[in-house]
Design a protein around this motif. Structure first.
Motif, PDB file in Angstrom:
ATOM      1  N   SER A  62      17.048  22.962   6.201  1.00  0.00           N
ATOM      2  CA  SER A  62      16.851  21.811   5.311  1.00  0.00           C
ATOM      3  C   SER A  62      18.183  21.351   4.728  1.00  0.00           C
ATOM      4  O   SER A  62      18.448  20.144   4.632  1.00  0.00           O
ATOM      5  CB  SER A  62      15.881  22.162   4.182  1.00  0.00           C
ATOM      6  OG  SER A  62      14.614  22.457   4.714  1.00  0.00           O
ATOM      7  N   LEU A  80      12.185  15.157   4.289  1.00  0.00           N
ATOM      8  CA  LEU A  80      11.955  16.601   4.183  1.00  0.00           C
ATOM      9  C   LEU A  80      10.525  16.889   3.728  1.00  0.00           C
ATOM     10  O   LEU A  80      10.025  16.255   2.805  1.00  0.00           O
ATOM     11  CB  LEU A  80      12.955  17.225   3.207  1.00  0.00           C
ATOM     12  CG  LEU A  80      14.432  17.055   3.580  1.00  0.00           C
ATOM     13  CD1 LEU A  80      15.312  17.587   2.465  1.00  0.00           C
ATOM     14  CD2 LEU A  80      14.745  17.742   4.895  1.00  0.00           C
ATOM     15  N   MET A 131       8.952  18.845   1.729  1.00  0.00           N
ATOM     16  CA  MET A 131       8.987  19.765   0.590  1.00  0.00           C
ATOM     17  C   MET A 131       8.931  18.964  -0.696  1.00  0.00           C
ATOM     18  O   MET A 131       9.115  17.739  -0.687  1.00  0.00           O
ATOM     19  CB  MET A 131      10.239  20.641   0.632  1.00  0.00           C
ATOM     20  CG  MET A 131      11.540  19.893   0.494  1.00  0.00           C
ATOM     21  SD  MET A 131      12.992  20.956   0.569  1.00  0.00           S
ATOM     22  CE  MET A 131      12.958  21.475   2.265  1.00  0.00           C
ATOM     23  N   SER A 132       8.703  19.661  -1.778  1.00  0.00           N
ATOM     24  CA  SER A 132       8.618  19.000  -3.078  1.00  0.00           C
ATOM     25  C   SER A 132       9.996  18.512  -3.529  1.00  0.00           C
ATOM     26  O   SER A 132      11.033  19.004  -3.071  1.00  0.00           O
ATOM     27  CB  SER A 132       8.040  19.963  -4.114  1.00  0.00           C
ATOM     28  OG  SER A 132       8.967  21.009  -4.350  1.00  0.00           O
ATOM     29  N   ALA A 140      12.124  21.262  -4.922  1.00  0.00           N
ATOM     30  CA  ALA A 140      12.711  22.099  -3.864  1.00  0.00           C
ATOM     31  C   ALA A 140      13.956  21.434  -3.292  1.00  0.00           C
ATOM     32  O   ALA A 140      14.971  22.096  -3.025  1.00  0.00           O
ATOM     33  CB  ALA A 140      11.688  22.368  -2.765  1.00  0.00           C
ATOM     34  N   HIS A 195      17.874  22.830  -3.199  1.00  0.00           N
ATOM     35  CA  HIS A 195      18.755  22.825  -2.026  1.00  0.00           C
ATOM     36  C   HIS A 195      20.054  22.091  -2.335  1.00  0.00           C
ATOM     37  O   HIS A 195      21.138  22.536  -1.952  1.00  0.00           O
ATOM     38  CB  HIS A 195      18.056  22.193  -0.822  1.00  0.00           C
ATOM     39  CG  HIS A 195      17.062  23.086  -0.159  1.00  0.00           C
ATOM     40  ND1 HIS A 195      17.407  24.285   0.433  1.00  0.00           N
ATOM     41  CD2 HIS A 195      15.725  22.954   0.008  1.00  0.00           C
ATOM     42  CE1 HIS A 195      16.325  24.854   0.936  1.00  0.00           C
ATOM     43  NE2 HIS A 195      15.292  24.066   0.687  1.00  0.00           N
TER      44      HIS A 195
END
Length: 118
Positions: free
Chosen positions: A19, A41, A43-44, A47, A51
């Motif tokens: 990611s 992506l 994902m939340s 999150a 990253h």
């Protein structure tokens, strides 16, 4: 010490995640907002922010708030250092393989016709 990571260690750790590599890949095309980076992506948003924090901690990405939008950009100098390290390893292995090739050529030349089956 083992607990003290070098900048190169931090960069490779950050790039170890797919990611984060996707974020870096997107930023090679130019600066982007966090929401632009998050869009592809799966994902939340929190999150994605985590990253980005890892990438910023490794000095691969820098961000600044412009109005209500956080814009991220790539820090090419860190990537350049990682690339230089990889290129140095590649050059060393190429020299080793070249030496091995010359050695095998010498062995084959010394063996002459001994290697041919009867």
């Amino acid at each position: 010490m083992l607990n003290q990571q070098t900048p190169l260690d931090l960069a490779f750790h950050a790039l170890a995640d797919p990611s984060r590599r996707a974020i870096v890949e997107r930023l090679t095309r130019g600066p982007a907002s966090v929401s632009e980076l998050a869009k592809p992506l799966a994902m939340s948003f929190p999150a994605v922010m985590q990253h980005l924090a890892v990438l910023e901690g490794a000095h691969l990405v820098a961000s600044q708030k412009i109005g209500r939008v956080r814009i991220c950009r790539l820090e090419a100098a860190t990537l350049d250092r990682a690339e230089a390290w990889l290129n140095a390893r590649r050059a060393e292995w190429e020299r080793r393989f070249d030496r091995l090739g010359r050695y095998l050529d010498e062995l084959q030349a010394q063996g002459g016709d001994d290697d041919k089956p009867d």
